[in-house]
Design an enzyme around this catalytic site. Sequence first.
Site, PDB file in Angstrom:
ATOM      1  N   LYS A 191       0.882  -1.166   0.000  1.00  0.00           N
ATOM      2  CA  LYS A 191       0.000   0.000   0.000  1.00  0.00           C
ATOM      3  C   LYS A 191       0.925   1.223   0.000  1.00  0.00           C
ATOM      4  O   LYS A 191       0.880   2.083   0.881  1.00  0.00           O
ATOM      5  CB  LYS A 191      -0.907  -0.054   1.246  1.00  0.00           C
ATOM      6  CG  LYS A 191      -1.991   0.992   1.289  1.00  0.00           C
ATOM      7  CD  LYS A 191      -3.088   0.793   0.264  1.00  0.00           C
ATOM      8  CE  LYS A 191      -4.085   1.928   0.311  1.00  0.00           C
ATOM      9  NZ  LYS A 191      -5.038   1.909  -0.816  1.00  0.00           N
ATOM     10  N   ASP A 223      -5.467  -3.061  -2.305  1.00  0.00           N
ATOM     11  CA  ASP A 223      -6.906  -2.967  -2.616  1.00  0.00           C
ATOM     12  C   ASP A 223      -7.179  -3.496  -4.018  1.00  0.00           C
ATOM     13  O   ASP A 223      -8.151  -4.225  -4.262  1.00  0.00           O
ATOM     14  CB  ASP A 223      -7.419  -1.525  -2.438  1.00  0.00           C
ATOM     15  CG  ASP A 223      -6.440  -0.461  -2.895  1.00  0.00           C
ATOM     16  OD1 ASP A 223      -5.253  -0.798  -3.136  1.00  0.00           O
ATOM     17  OD2 ASP A 223      -6.837   0.706  -3.030  1.00  0.00           O
ATOM     18  N   ASP A 251      -7.249 -15.762   2.942  1.00  0.00           N
ATOM     19  CA  ASP A 251      -8.599 -16.319   3.115  1.00  0.00           C
ATOM     20  C   ASP A 251      -9.459 -16.057   1.885  1.00  0.00           C
ATOM     21  O   ASP A 251     -10.296 -16.883   1.515  1.00  0.00           O
ATOM     22  CB  ASP A 251      -9.275 -15.732   4.363  1.00  0.00           C
ATOM     23  CG  ASP A 251      -8.949 -16.554   5.601  1.00  0.00           C
ATOM     24  OD1 ASP A 251      -7.971 -17.324   5.549  1.00  0.00           O
ATOM     25  OD2 ASP A 251      -9.668 -16.434   6.608  1.00  0.00           O
TER      26      ASP A 251
END
Length: 360
Positions: A191, A223, A251
Amino acid sequence: MNLNILVLPGDGIGLEVTREAVRVLRVVAEKWNHQLTLREGLLGGIAIHKTGGPFPAETEKLSREADAVLMGAVGLPEFDNVAPEKRPERGLLGIRKSMGVFANLRPVRSYKALLDSSPLKNHLVDGVDMVIVRELTGGLYYGTPRGIYEDAPEIHAVNTMAYSWSEIERVTRMAFELARKRRKKVTSVDKSNVLEVSQLWRRVVTAVAPDYPDVELDHVLVDNCAMQLVLNPKRFDVVVMENMFGDILSDEGAVLAGSIGMLPSASIGSKKPSGAWTGLYEPVHGSAPDIAGQNKANPFGAIGSVAAMLEYSFGLTEEAAAVNRAMEHVLNTGRVTADLRPTGPPATTEQAGEAVCHAI
Ligand code: NAD
């Protein structure tokens, strides 16, 4: 090659799935002429029963002596209400810390026979084959200062995301080395448009990349990566990121594959003098008390963990591929355990393991 492996079956279905995984290991060792040295130890609830603690000193000693550790799962319902430090799961933290594993690898691959169990459209998932590499010992989960401060004028809380050059470099090198044995592509996730830690992350990854000129590198913001994982998961080969980003995105990656019983994982540390990477291999699922002892559990997460061990700890890519192909073959025949909802009568854990051995 000498495969010096410690097996920790643990609790519940851990015992059942590990038995099949070991059976597969024996078949691989025999077929490719490797010498297999297997030792077995106690971890989790069974270790509490037999020794009073979830991670006995003997298990720690055995894990240090082994090149790689294969774990089942830990957890027993009778410990559900005891303090966290006395629970079987504490054994997992103990062994991870003791082995010094600093990267968690989650292979995510699609199987044609399971495409319909994925929440994504078949054409998006078909052909997915990536490894998510998550830094495991640094970042926001460990940084200090941390805490909830009750001071005036207002209660506030602090966590700290911190990484050193060397922490980033070692996990980056692991990702590049992995990629060399695969499709030769590393995607680094950060990021860096907002966080200084991510700016350093990108700087280190960029500095390491020239040592691996045969591997292509790209950088993706976290993102955007979350989006790409569902829009175009096939674009990824090896994806490397810091601890919290990895916790979340692994996940997201996991649901691409279908049942939890299918998912392997690997936690890797430094290279041993033997040339093997220190590694702890385990299916992602827990001890599943609801089906334990019934010969119903899907052993493919554990068998996939064996494939991961052969590939990552021992560099045996041909053997690993054979195990993966054998699982795929069995999935295609439909003789699979109940969680995969076969059209015919479900296979038992043992039958599914046996079928993989035959296919190899
Ligand atoms: P779980 O993964 O054990 O089970 C969740 C559900 O998935 C259950 O319905 C179970 O039957 C099913 N399932 C899991 N693995 C399966 C397999 N191989 N084949 C078919 N079905 C499968 O998670 P849980 O119920 O939340 O936890 C049970 C115990 O396991 C708890 O004590 C928990 O702390 C522990 N746990 C351990 C680990 C680990 O050892 N790494 C991981 C997660 C949970």
